[in-house]
Scaffold this motif. Structure first.
Motif, short mmCIF file in Angstrom:
data_model
loop_
_atom_site.label_atom_id
_atom_site.label_comp_id
_atom_site.label_asym_id
_atom_site.label_seq_id
_atom_site.Cartn_x
_atom_site.Cartn_y
_atom_site.Cartn_z
N UNK A 91 11.86 -0.89 -3.09
CA UNK A 91 12.46 -1.63 -1.97
C UNK A 91 11.41 -2.49 -1.26
N UNK A 92 10.22 -1.93 -1.07
CA UNK A 92 9.16 -2.68 -0.40
C UNK A 92 8.71 -3.87 -1.26
N UNK A 93 8.59 -3.64 -2.56
CA UNK A 93 8.22 -4.73 -3.46
C UNK A 93 9.27 -5.83 -3.41
N UNK A 94 10.53 -5.43 -3.49
CA UNK A 94 11.63 -6.40 -3.46
C UNK A 94 11.62 -7.21 -2.17
N UNK A 95 11.39 -6.52 -1.06
CA UNK A 95 11.36 -7.18 0.25
C UNK A 95 10.20 -8.17 0.33
N UNK A 96 9.03 -7.72 -0.12
CA UNK A 96 7.86 -8.60 -0.09
C UNK A 96 8.04 -9.83 -0.96
N UNK A 97 8.55 -9.63 -2.16
CA UNK A 97 8.76 -10.75 -3.08
C UNK A 97 9.78 -11.73 -2.51
N UNK A 98 10.81 -11.19 -1.88
CA UNK A 98 11.84 -12.05 -1.27
C UNK A 98 11.22 -12.95 -0.20
N UNK A 99 10.40 -12.36 0.67
CA UNK A 99 9.78 -13.14 1.75
C UNK A 99 8.74 -14.12 1.21
N UNK A 100 8.23 -13.87 0.02
CA UNK A 100 7.28 -14.80 -0.59
C UNK A 100 7.98 -15.88 -1.42
N UNK A 101 9.29 -15.86 -1.38
CA UNK A 101 10.04 -16.86 -2.13
C UNK A 101 10.14 -16.56 -3.61
N UNK A 102 10.07 -15.27 -3.95
CA UNK A 102 10.18 -14.85 -5.35
C UNK A 102 11.32 -13.84 -5.49
N UNK A 149 1.99 -5.08 0.49
CA UNK A 149 2.14 -4.24 1.68
C UNK A 149 1.42 -4.86 2.88
N UNK A 150 0.22 -5.38 2.66
CA UNK A 150 -0.50 -6.05 3.76
C UNK A 150 0.27 -7.26 4.27
N UNK A 151 0.86 -7.99 3.34
CA UNK A 151 1.67 -9.16 3.72
C UNK A 151 2.87 -8.73 4.57
N UNK A 152 3.55 -7.67 4.16
CA UNK A 152 4.71 -7.19 4.92
C UNK A 152 4.29 -6.74 6.32
N UNK A 153 3.17 -6.05 6.40
CA UNK A 153 2.66 -5.63 7.72
C UNK A 153 2.37 -6.84 8.60
N UNK A 154 1.84 -7.89 7.99
CA UNK A 154 1.46 -9.08 8.76
C UNK A 154 2.66 -9.81 9.35
N UNK A 155 3.84 -9.58 8.77
CA UNK A 155 5.04 -10.23 9.31
C UNK A 155 5.92 -9.22 10.06
N UNK A 156 5.31 -8.06 10.38
CA UNK A 156 5.98 -7.10 11.26
C UNK A 156 6.96 -6.16 10.61
N UNK A 157 6.81 -5.93 9.32
CA UNK A 157 7.74 -5.03 8.61
C UNK A 157 7.09 -3.67 8.40
N UNK A 158 7.82 -2.61 8.70
CA UNK A 158 7.34 -1.24 8.54
C UNK A 158 7.22 -0.90 7.06
N UNK A 159 6.04 -0.46 6.64
CA UNK A 159 5.83 -0.13 5.22
C UNK A 159 5.57 1.36 5.03
N UNK A 160 6.02 2.18 5.97
CA UNK A 160 5.83 3.63 5.84
C UNK A 160 6.42 4.11 4.53
N UNK A 161 5.72 5.01 3.87
CA UNK A 161 6.18 5.55 2.60
C UNK A 161 5.64 6.95 2.44
N UNK A 162 5.98 7.59 1.35
CA UNK A 162 5.55 8.97 1.14
C UNK A 162 6.69 9.93 1.40
#
Length: 379
Positions: free
Chosen positions: A289-300, A266-279
């Motif tokens: 979805x957030x995990x998938x997005x983060x892993x994708x941007x990390x090359x995983x 989540x911190x990584x996604x925030x650092x690249x400007x992605x909204x991580x609002x949840x709840x």
């Protein structure tokens, strides 16, 4: 995207943690084997993480929970008498529910989302908790479910919001050895759950499109713990199929991404400007979805797929479910009073099992709690 030094370290850490849990990466994430023992092992770290997070409350509650747990030889199967209790916040039942939900299962606890209902089956004869049910909002899109039911894409929110997903279904000791899990599974189809739902959500408005929906619980879905299910397979009541197997899930989820890793993603996604609002309002799929997005941007890419495919089961609560969805027919409700299900379970499963396999008498409450308390203190 090109990763900086700290982002590369996060990527390497994710790979290392997954390998430590017992996964192989070649190039996708898969367990090292396909046995139930292997599946339990790869989920052990996530389970212990949850136990550690709740360690104090688990230890503080242990005496109260122990007071209501019976030895196997104290149970008289033919005299088991069950009632269904909805869990209320800050109640005695909630303490017991939370403790057993965290302790008893090898599949780690995960927080519920959206609409939620929790139930405790209670043996009034022996004054002991029998089993747990935890229901929550299902994910919006699930191809195995949506294709089988023929749900139009523009009406997904309607029909998904007339259903729930069973996150936890099972019997507690010593009732589990009397095939108590069959009773808890049967309970998913009982009239009483449908009636509680109707009262609880009579003013419910769908968050997705703001529709006000009738408080009709038309069906419940769930998945097996590990591969093929012995709990739901061939589950019948008076000759009627209670749980319909629709196939297997694709093996995606979030249990293998531990809480600490999730927070770093989540911190990584925030650092690249992605909204991580949840709840509230984001639904049960948001975390994945957030995990998938983060892993994708990390090359995983596709690392949200852990490779443990689970059987997907549907519990219809109406006789004409597909006609209700596809043709807007009036629901023809099934009639399954809870007390009738209890009688059926005792005659069909509990009493024959007790006579055939007396090992259920061997469960010793004190031994179990001593072992559990020792494990918690060593965390």
């Amino acid at each position: 995207m090109k990763l900086n030094s700290s982002q590369r370290k996060l990527r390497e850490r994710i790979i290392r943690v997954l390998k430590d849990q017992g996964f192989k990466i070649n190039p996708h994430v898969r367990p090292k084997g396909c046995s139930k023992t292997t599946y339990r092992r790869v989920q052990q770290k996530a389970r212990f993480e949850q136990l550690s997070l709740h360690k104090k409350i688990l230890i503080d509650s242990i005496k109260k929970v122990r007071d209501y747990c019976r030895d196997g030889n104290e149970i008289i199967p033919e005299k088991i008498s069950l009632e269904l209790r909805e869990i209320q916040p800050d109640s005695f039942e909630e303490i017991l529910f939370r403790w057993w939900n965290l302790i008893w299962w090898s599949i780690p606890y995960q927080r519920s989302y959206g609409r939620q209902m929790r139930f405790l089956l209670w043996d009034t004869t022996h004054d002991a908790p029998f089993g747990l049910i935890s229901l929550q909002s299902p994910v919006l899109k699930m191809s195995v479910r949506d294709n089988y039911l023929g749900i139009p894409k523009n009406e997904l929110d309607i029909w998904v919001n007339k259903s729930l997903n069973a996150q936890r279904v099972g019997a507690l000791p010593p009732y589990n050895e009397l095939l108590g899990g069959k009773m808890v599974a049967l309970t998913l189809s009982c009239d009483e759950i449908r009636e509680v739902y109707r009262e609880k959500y009579k003013n419910y408005i769908s968050i997705i499109k703001g529709r006000k929906l009738k408080p009709e619980l038309l069906f419940i879905t769930t998945t097996s713990a590990f591969g093929k299910s012995s709990l739901y397979n061939r589950l019948k009541y008076n000759g009627e199929v209670v749980a319909e197997c629709l196939g297997y899930t694709q093996g995606s989820g979030s249990f293998h991404i531990l809480k600490e890793l999730y927070e770093e993603i989540l911190k990584f996604l925030l650092s690249i400007g992605i909204n991580v609002a949840r709840g509230y309002g984001h639904g049960p799929s948001r975390k994945l979805r957030l995990i998938s997005l983060g892993l994708h941007h990390l090359g995983l890419p596709s690392f949200e797929y852990h490779g443990i495919k689970r059987e997907f089961y549907l519990f219809p609560l109406v006789k004409n479910l597909r006609d209700v969805i596809q043709k807007r027919k009036r629901p023809n409700w099934l009639s399954r009073p809870f007390d009738k299900l209890v009688d059926y379970w005792k005659e069909r499963w509990a009493i024959p099992r007790a006579e055939r396999m007396p090992e259920w008498k061997n469960f010793k409450s004190n031994n179990f709690f001593k072992k559990t308390e020792k494990m918690l203190k060593e965390l």
